[in-house]
Design a protein around this motif. Structure first.
Motif, PDB file in Angstrom:
ATOM      1  N   GLU A  85      42.687  81.294  55.148  1.00 16.16           N
ATOM      2  CA  GLU A  85      41.664  80.260  55.180  1.00 16.16           C
ATOM      3  C   GLU A  85      40.873  80.316  56.483  1.00 16.16           C
ATOM      4  O   GLU A  85      39.648  80.145  56.495  1.00 16.16           O
ATOM      5  CB  GLU A  85      42.323  78.885  55.033  1.00 16.16           C
ATOM      6  CG  GLU A  85      41.362  77.716  55.001  1.00 16.16           C
ATOM      7  CD  GLU A  85      40.633  77.560  53.679  1.00 16.16           C
ATOM      8  OE1 GLU A  85      39.754  76.679  53.597  1.00 16.16           O
ATOM      9  OE2 GLU A  85      40.941  78.317  52.741  1.00 16.16           O
ATOM     10  N   THR A 122      29.634  70.310  40.907  1.00 21.31           N
ATOM     11  CA  THR A 122      30.689  69.676  41.700  1.00 21.31           C
ATOM     12  C   THR A 122      30.200  68.382  42.329  1.00 21.31           C
ATOM     13  O   THR A 122      30.874  67.341  42.221  1.00 21.31           O
ATOM     14  CB  THR A 122      31.166  70.640  42.801  1.00 21.31           C
ATOM     15  OG1 THR A 122      31.670  71.836  42.200  1.00 21.31           O
ATOM     16  CG2 THR A 122      32.271  69.999  43.631  1.00 21.31           C
ATOM     17  N   GLU A 131      32.880  71.534  53.550  1.00 21.90           N
ATOM     18  CA  GLU A 131      34.297  71.326  53.832  1.00 21.90           C
ATOM     19  C   GLU A 131      34.632  69.858  54.053  1.00 21.90           C
ATOM     20  O   GLU A 131      35.796  69.467  53.904  1.00 21.90           O
ATOM     21  CB  GLU A 131      34.715  72.135  55.066  1.00 21.90           C
ATOM     22  CG  GLU A 131      34.660  73.647  54.889  1.00 21.90           C
ATOM     23  CD  GLU A 131      33.243  74.198  54.935  1.00 21.90           C
ATOM     24  OE1 GLU A 131      32.346  73.468  55.426  1.00 21.90           O
ATOM     25  OE2 GLU A 131      33.035  75.331  54.481  1.00 21.90           O
ATOM     26  N   LYS A 148      36.467  67.698  51.207  1.00 24.06           N
ATOM     27  CA  LYS A 148      37.928  67.668  51.140  1.00 24.06           C
ATOM     28  C   LYS A 148      38.487  66.522  51.976  1.00 24.06           C
ATOM     29  O   LYS A 148      39.411  65.812  51.534  1.00 24.06           O
ATOM     30  CB  LYS A 148      38.486  69.006  51.629  1.00 24.06           C
ATOM     31  CG  LYS A 148      39.989  69.127  51.529  1.00 24.06           C
ATOM     32  CD  LYS A 148      40.435  70.506  51.999  1.00 24.06           C
ATOM     33  CE  LYS A 148      41.945  70.650  51.892  1.00 24.06           C
ATOM     34  NZ  LYS A 148      42.391  72.006  52.331  1.00 24.06           N
ATOM     35  N   ARG A 167      40.525  63.133  50.638  1.00 25.55           N
ATOM     36  CA  ARG A 167      41.840  62.742  51.140  1.00 25.55           C
ATOM     37  C   ARG A 167      41.823  61.302  51.658  1.00 25.55           C
ATOM     38  O   ARG A 167      42.719  60.509  51.346  1.00 25.55           O
ATOM     39  CB  ARG A 167      42.258  63.701  52.251  1.00 25.55           C
ATOM     40  CG  ARG A 167      43.658  63.440  52.794  1.00 25.55           C
ATOM     41  CD  ARG A 167      44.076  64.494  53.806  1.00 25.55           C
ATOM     42  NE  ARG A 167      43.234  64.502  54.988  1.00 25.55           N
ATOM     43  CZ  ARG A 167      42.368  65.467  55.279  1.00 25.55           C
ATOM     44  NH1 ARG A 167      42.231  66.501  54.481  1.00 25.55           N
ATOM     45  NH2 ARG A 167      41.628  65.409  56.376  1.00 25.55           N
ATOM     46  N   GLN A 214      37.793  65.917  42.473  1.00 24.04           N
ATOM     47  CA  GLN A 214      38.979  66.538  43.067  1.00 24.04           C
ATOM     48  C   GLN A 214      39.329  67.842  42.365  1.00 24.04           C
ATOM     49  O   GLN A 214      39.643  68.850  43.005  1.00 24.04           O
ATOM     50  CB  GLN A 214      40.154  65.561  43.001  1.00 24.04           C
ATOM     51  CG  GLN A 214      41.351  65.961  43.842  1.00 24.04           C
ATOM     52  CD  GLN A 214      42.399  64.867  43.878  1.00 24.04           C
ATOM     53  OE1 GLN A 214      42.433  63.988  43.018  1.00 24.04           O
ATOM     54  NE2 GLN A 214      43.276  64.912  44.877  1.00 24.04           N
ATOM     55  N   TYR A 237      36.276  70.509  42.947  1.00 22.89           N
ATOM     56  CA  TYR A 237      36.212  71.009  44.319  1.00 22.89           C
ATOM     57  C   TYR A 237      37.321  72.025  44.570  1.00 22.89           C
ATOM     58  O   TYR A 237      37.096  73.072  45.189  1.00 22.89           O
ATOM     59  CB  TYR A 237      36.321  69.851  45.301  1.00 22.89           C
ATOM     60  CG  TYR A 237      36.231  70.287  46.748  1.00 22.89           C
ATOM     61  CD1 TYR A 237      34.997  70.497  47.347  1.00 22.89           C
ATOM     62  CD2 TYR A 237      37.380  70.501  47.501  1.00 22.89           C
ATOM     63  CE1 TYR A 237      34.905  70.917  48.668  1.00 22.89           C
ATOM     64  CE2 TYR A 237      37.300  70.921  48.815  1.00 22.89           C
ATOM     65  CZ  TYR A 237      36.053  71.121  49.394  1.00 22.89           C
ATOM     66  OH  TYR A 237      35.977  71.553  50.693  1.00 22.89           O
ATOM     67  N   LYS A 238      38.509  71.740  44.097  1.00 20.92           N
ATOM     68  CA  LYS A 238      39.630  72.647  44.328  1.00 20.92           C
ATOM     69  C   LYS A 238      39.452  73.953  43.587  1.00 20.92           C
ATOM     70  O   LYS A 238      39.739  75.033  44.123  1.00 20.92           O
ATOM     71  CB  LYS A 238      40.930  71.961  43.892  1.00 20.92           C
ATOM     72  CG  LYS A 238      42.173  72.803  44.137  1.00 20.92           C
ATOM     73  CD  LYS A 238      43.430  72.050  43.737  1.00 20.92           C
ATOM     74  CE  LYS A 238      44.679  72.893  43.988  1.00 20.92           C
ATOM     75  NZ  LYS A 238      45.919  72.169  43.589  1.00 20.92           N
ATOM     76  N   ARG A 239      38.967  73.897  42.346  1.00 24.60           N
ATOM     77  CA  ARG A 239      38.844  75.103  41.529  1.00 24.60           C
ATOM     78  C   ARG A 239      37.611  75.933  41.856  1.00 24.60           C
ATOM     79  O   ARG A 239      37.656  77.171  41.794  1.00 24.60           O
ATOM     80  CB  ARG A 239      38.816  74.705  40.041  1.00 24.60           C
ATOM     81  CG  ARG A 239      40.130  74.157  39.526  1.00 24.60           C
ATOM     82  CD  ARG A 239      41.223  75.221  39.576  1.00 24.60           C
ATOM     83  NE  ARG A 239      42.481  74.776  39.030  1.00 24.60           N
ATOM     84  CZ  ARG A 239      42.831  74.902  37.761  1.00 24.60           C
ATOM     85  NH1 ARG A 239      41.986  75.470  36.904  1.00 24.60           N
ATOM     86  NH2 ARG A 239      43.993  74.466  37.336  1.00 24.60           N
ATOM     87  N   THR A 280      35.507  75.771  44.754  1.00 27.81           N
ATOM     88  CA  THR A 280      35.163  76.073  46.138  1.00 27.81           C
ATOM     89  C   THR A 280      35.342  77.550  46.494  1.00 27.81           C
ATOM     90  O   THR A 280      34.468  78.136  47.148  1.00 27.81           O
ATOM     91  CB  THR A 280      35.972  75.182  47.097  1.00 27.81           C
ATOM     92  OG1 THR A 280      35.541  73.824  46.937  1.00 27.81           O
ATOM     93  CG2 THR A 280      35.759  75.598  48.545  1.00 27.81           C
TER      94      THR A 280
END
Length: 417
Positions: A48, A127, A216, A219, A223, A252, A255-257, A259
């Motif tokens: 990352e 997204t 970024e 994210k 959270r 959620q 964004y996770k899938r 990004t």
């Protein structure tokens, strides 16, 4: 002889867990004590860190000051082209019209641009609209259709001008196709399609890549907002506060899938934009006359300015600017323009303590009308306070300013929708 360390919170209890020197937040802590804490981010992997390093380098490349880049385009088109018209450059492989880059990149340049821009636009817009495909198709996808229309319109018009106002080197041939078929040359005012497509594609790539700015932070907003909802906190200025539970789940998941794919496409867009700039230099040196290249560059820049600087930012008109969605994640960063003398007290005036913030089209934000020596010093982006009273005053001022901005943004969003 070492002494036993005194517990930080001796009044909580006598159990082993409660006497440990950690920040409050265990199961024995009441809701009122834990209020205001935030969950920490997950550990960052080496992969990352490397990816973010590449992304940062690409941002520095593609988001170079756009206004300055436009001025460089026009200035270099004029200066380099004039030199090329009067000073014979050595004929290299790139001077041939059948070279690899000209045949398979420039001549199909708009196709290469669409290959990266279309999926990036669709995935990023899908997204930030929380999976609302109708909003994505209505508010964002038309930008590509409009850009394609202008590409087709101007290139066809250039061909019409050359054909209608030109002549063959042999007078017996009156049309361009017949002249070229016979092996002769057609002399006309050939506005440079090469320069137009390279500048037009480069500017479209720059503008459509802007959703990656502060991507970024989504994210972090997710959270914090999930934490706020878990403890039933409605205060704060999180841009996701106005989303319902279904939109939060969609954001959620998407964004996770998506990004990793969006980042990959952005790196490709940055590399392609750099390639177009390099190819533009070759076009300046070897193809067309100066006036033909300057006119095509002016048309490309005016097209970009009309669409991305006038049409899309205008409220009430569709489509919207790149980066606009169901929530606002590209908000301004804040500075703490307080003095740092040792006699700081809580009597610092709130009015005039913070100067106006201004965000330029390149994604950078700065404070104006604030002297440098009046700004609160920071370490790694965090303010350094010399007094608890000053810290409290700064936090109150920042919170009130954020709430005011949030209300204005919500009102604007309600008016637009």
């Amino acid at each position: 002889m070492a002494t036993k360390r005194r517990p930080l919170r001796p009044n909580i209890g006598t159990s082993s867990g409660s006497n440990m020197n950690f920040r409050p937040g265990g199961p024995d802590i009441t809701r009122s004590e834990a209020r205001g804490t935030r969950p920490t981010a997950a550990p960052t992997s080496i992969r990352e860190i490397l990816v973010m390093g590449v992304i940062h380098l690409c941002k520095k490349t593609i988001f170079f000051n756009t206004d300055l880049k436009v001025a460089l385009y026009l200035g270099s088109l004029f200066v380099v082209s004039v030199i090329g018209d009067f000073v014979p450059f050595p004929k290299t492989y790139f001077a041939r019209s059948d070279n690899l880059f000209n045949m398979y990149f420039v001549k199909v340049g708009w196709g290469w641009t669409l290959l990266f821009v279309v999926p990036f636009l669709v995935l990023s817009a899908y997204t930030i609209t929380c999976g609302d495909h109708k909003r994505m198709l209505r508010h964002h996808f038309p930008r590509i259709v409009i850009a394609t229309f202008f590409w087709f319109f101007w290139t066809k018009l250039f061909n019409i001008v050359e054909t209608s106002y030109g002549r063959c080197t042999v007078k017996s041939f009156q049309s361009k196709p017949s002249c070229l078929k016979a092996g002769h040359l057609w002399q006309g005012f050939d506005i440079s399609g090469h320069a137009f497509i390279l500048i037009h594609s480069s500017l479209v790539l720059i503008e459509e890549a802007r959703p990656i700015i502060k991507w970024e932070t989504i994210k972090e907003h997710l959270r914090n907002e999930m934490h706020n909802r878990s403890v039933s906190e409605n205060a704060g200025t999180n841009p996701l506060r106005g989303l319902n539970d279904e939109q939060m789940r969609s954001l959620q998941f998407l964004y996770k899938r998506l990004t990793p794919i969006i980042r990959t496409l952005f790196i490709g867009m940055a590399a392609l934009q750099l390639l177009w700039d390099i190819m533009l230099v070759g076009t300046m040196l070897y193809y067309h006359r100066m006036i033909e290249k300057v006119i095509s560059g002016i048309i490309a820049i005016l097209t970009w300015y009309f669409t991305y600087r006038f049409w899309y930012p205008t409220r009430g008109l569709l489509p919207e600017e790149p980066g606009n969605g169901t929530f606002f994640y590209q908000r301004e960063t804040h500075v703490f323009p307080f003095k740092r003398p040792s006699h700081l007290s809580g009597t610092t005036s709130a009015s005039g303590a913070s100067g106006p913030m201004r965000a330029n089209p390149n994604g950078k934000v700065g404070a104006t009308n604030v002297p440098k020596d009046q700004q609160m010093p920071t370490f790694m982006g965090m303010p350094l306070f010399t007094s608890p009273k000053v810290a409290t005053a700064a936090a109150s001022l920042l919170q009130s300013a954020q709430q005011k901005r949030e209300q204005q943004q919500q009102q604007q969003f309600g008016a637009d929708s």
